[in-house]
Design a protein around this motif. Structure first.
Motif, mmCIF file in Angstrom:
data_model
loop_
_atom_site.group_PDB
_atom_site.id
_atom_site.type_symbol
_atom_site.label_atom_id
_atom_site.label_comp_id
_atom_site.label_asym_id
_atom_site.label_seq_id
_atom_site.Cartn_x
_atom_site.Cartn_y
_atom_site.Cartn_z
ATOM 1 N N PRO A 168 5.896 96.226 -20.519
ATOM 2 C CA PRO A 168 5.700 95.489 -22.017
ATOM 3 C C PRO A 168 6.916 94.372 -21.779
ATOM 4 N N GLY A 169 6.471 93.325 -22.379
ATOM 5 C CA GLY A 169 7.517 92.199 -22.120
ATOM 6 C C GLY A 169 7.515 91.364 -20.875
ATOM 7 N N SER A 170 6.745 91.762 -19.961
ATOM 8 C CA SER A 170 6.636 91.161 -18.552
ATOM 9 C C SER A 170 5.994 89.599 -18.888
ATOM 10 N N ALA A 171 6.478 88.807 -18.049
ATOM 11 C CA ALA A 171 6.220 87.387 -18.006
ATOM 12 C C ALA A 171 4.854 87.185 -17.855
ATOM 13 N N HIS A 172 4.399 86.540 -18.805
ATOM 14 C CA HIS A 172 2.712 86.082 -18.679
ATOM 15 C C HIS A 172 1.861 87.218 -18.869
ATOM 16 N N ILE A 173 2.236 88.369 -19.366
ATOM 17 C CA ILE A 173 1.367 89.454 -19.742
ATOM 18 C C ILE A 173 -0.029 89.104 -20.577
ATOM 19 N N GLU A 174 0.178 88.579 -21.405
ATOM 20 C CA GLU A 174 -1.246 88.144 -22.432
ATOM 21 C C GLU A 174 -2.096 87.117 -21.620
ATOM 22 N N ALA A 175 -1.270 86.243 -20.764
ATOM 23 C CA ALA A 175 -2.266 85.503 -20.130
ATOM 24 C C ALA A 175 -3.020 86.394 -18.975
ATOM 25 N N TYR A 176 -2.296 87.179 -18.462
ATOM 26 C CA TYR A 176 -3.021 88.239 -17.357
ATOM 27 C C TYR A 176 -4.152 89.033 -17.841
ATOM 28 N N ARG A 177 -3.717 89.275 -19.139
ATOM 29 C CA ARG A 177 -4.723 90.201 -19.865
ATOM 30 C C ARG A 177 -5.890 89.706 -20.250
ATOM 31 N N ARG A 178 -5.779 88.462 -20.592
ATOM 32 C CA ARG A 178 -6.942 87.347 -21.141
ATOM 33 C C ARG A 178 -7.701 87.044 -19.956
ATOM 34 N N HIS A 179 -7.148 86.847 -18.772
ATOM 35 C CA HIS A 179 -7.807 86.455 -17.681
ATOM 36 C C HIS A 179 -8.645 87.856 -16.886
ATOM 37 N N LEU A 180 -8.027 88.925 -16.868
ATOM 38 C CA LEU A 180 -8.546 89.795 -16.393
ATOM 39 C C LEU A 180 -9.853 90.281 -17.279
ATOM 40 N N ARG A 181 -9.776 90.315 -18.418
ATOM 41 C CA ARG A 181 -10.789 90.709 -19.191
ATOM 42 C C ARG A 181 -11.998 89.737 -19.184
ATOM 43 N N ALA B 106 1.300 101.343 -20.168
ATOM 44 C CA ALA B 106 2.608 100.831 -20.401
ATOM 45 C C ALA B 106 3.603 101.828 -19.994
ATOM 46 N N THR B 107 4.634 100.984 -19.254
ATOM 47 C CA THR B 107 5.978 102.062 -19.083
ATOM 48 C C THR B 107 6.851 101.729 -20.462
ATOM 49 N N SER B 108 8.029 102.421 -20.066
ATOM 50 C CA SER B 108 8.769 102.514 -21.447
ATOM 51 C C SER B 108 10.328 102.131 -21.143
ATOM 52 N N ALA B 109 11.089 101.928 -22.029
ATOM 53 C CA ALA B 109 12.329 101.778 -21.869
ATOM 54 C C ALA B 109 13.280 103.176 -21.503
ATOM 55 N N THR B 110 12.632 104.278 -21.767
ATOM 56 C CA THR B 110 13.090 105.482 -21.158
ATOM 57 C C THR B 110 12.611 106.182 -20.076
ATOM 58 N N ASP B 111 11.609 105.495 -19.087
ATOM 59 C CA ASP B 111 11.059 106.101 -18.336
ATOM 60 C C ASP B 111 10.515 104.866 -17.386
ATOM 61 N N ARG B 112 10.860 104.692 -15.856
ATOM 62 C CA ARG B 112 11.064 103.974 -15.172
ATOM 63 C C ARG B 112 9.340 103.604 -14.688
ATOM 64 N N GLY B 113 8.387 104.280 -15.234
ATOM 65 C CA GLY B 113 7.235 104.143 -15.059
ATOM 66 C C GLY B 113 6.391 105.325 -14.535
ATOM 67 N N ASP B 114 6.899 106.545 -14.180
ATOM 68 C CA ASP B 114 6.716 107.543 -13.757
ATOM 69 C C ASP B 114 5.244 108.129 -14.527
ATOM 70 N N GLU B 115 5.549 108.227 -15.865
ATOM 71 C CA GLU B 115 4.606 108.825 -16.853
ATOM 72 C C GLU B 115 3.423 107.907 -16.989
ATOM 73 N N ALA B 116 3.503 106.306 -16.902
ATOM 74 C CA ALA B 116 2.406 105.668 -16.958
ATOM 75 C C ALA B 116 1.651 105.506 -15.738
#
Length: 87
Positions: free
Chosen positions: A5-18, A33-43
């Motif tokens: 979350p908060g990655s650059a251009h995420i909403e543009a990527y989401r619109r184009h992919l959709r 989504a990854t989270s502040a407490t997890d480096r991404g493993d759970e996602a």
């Protein structure tokens, strides 16, 4: 799609992919989504559990690296959409 979350251009990527999914009659990607407490493993593990044809990662160096590490022992192809601070 694993993303930070908060990655650059995420909403543009989401619109184009959709839009491309709709145009091609494909099912819409699931977003994990990854989270502040997890480096991404759970996602990443939640995404793998859906048995995707390909796992797309949207993020910076850390998110991309961690996703590649976790996927290394699978047969799931990885697609990268760079969206870090410098992208």
């Amino acid at each position: 799609m694993v993303y930070k979350p908060g990655s650059a251009h995420i909403e543009a990527y989401r619109r184009h992919l959709r839009a491309e999914e709709t145009k091609r009659g494909r099912a819409h990607a699931r977003w994990f989504a990854t989270s502040a407490t997890d480096r991404g493993d759970e996602a990443i593990r939640r995404a793998i559990a859906t048995k995707p044809d390909v796992l797309i990662v949207l993020g910076g160096d850390g998110t991309i690296r961690r996703t590649a590490e976790v996927l290394a022992d699978t047969d799931i192809p990885l697609a990268v959409l760079p969206a870090g601070t410098g992208n």
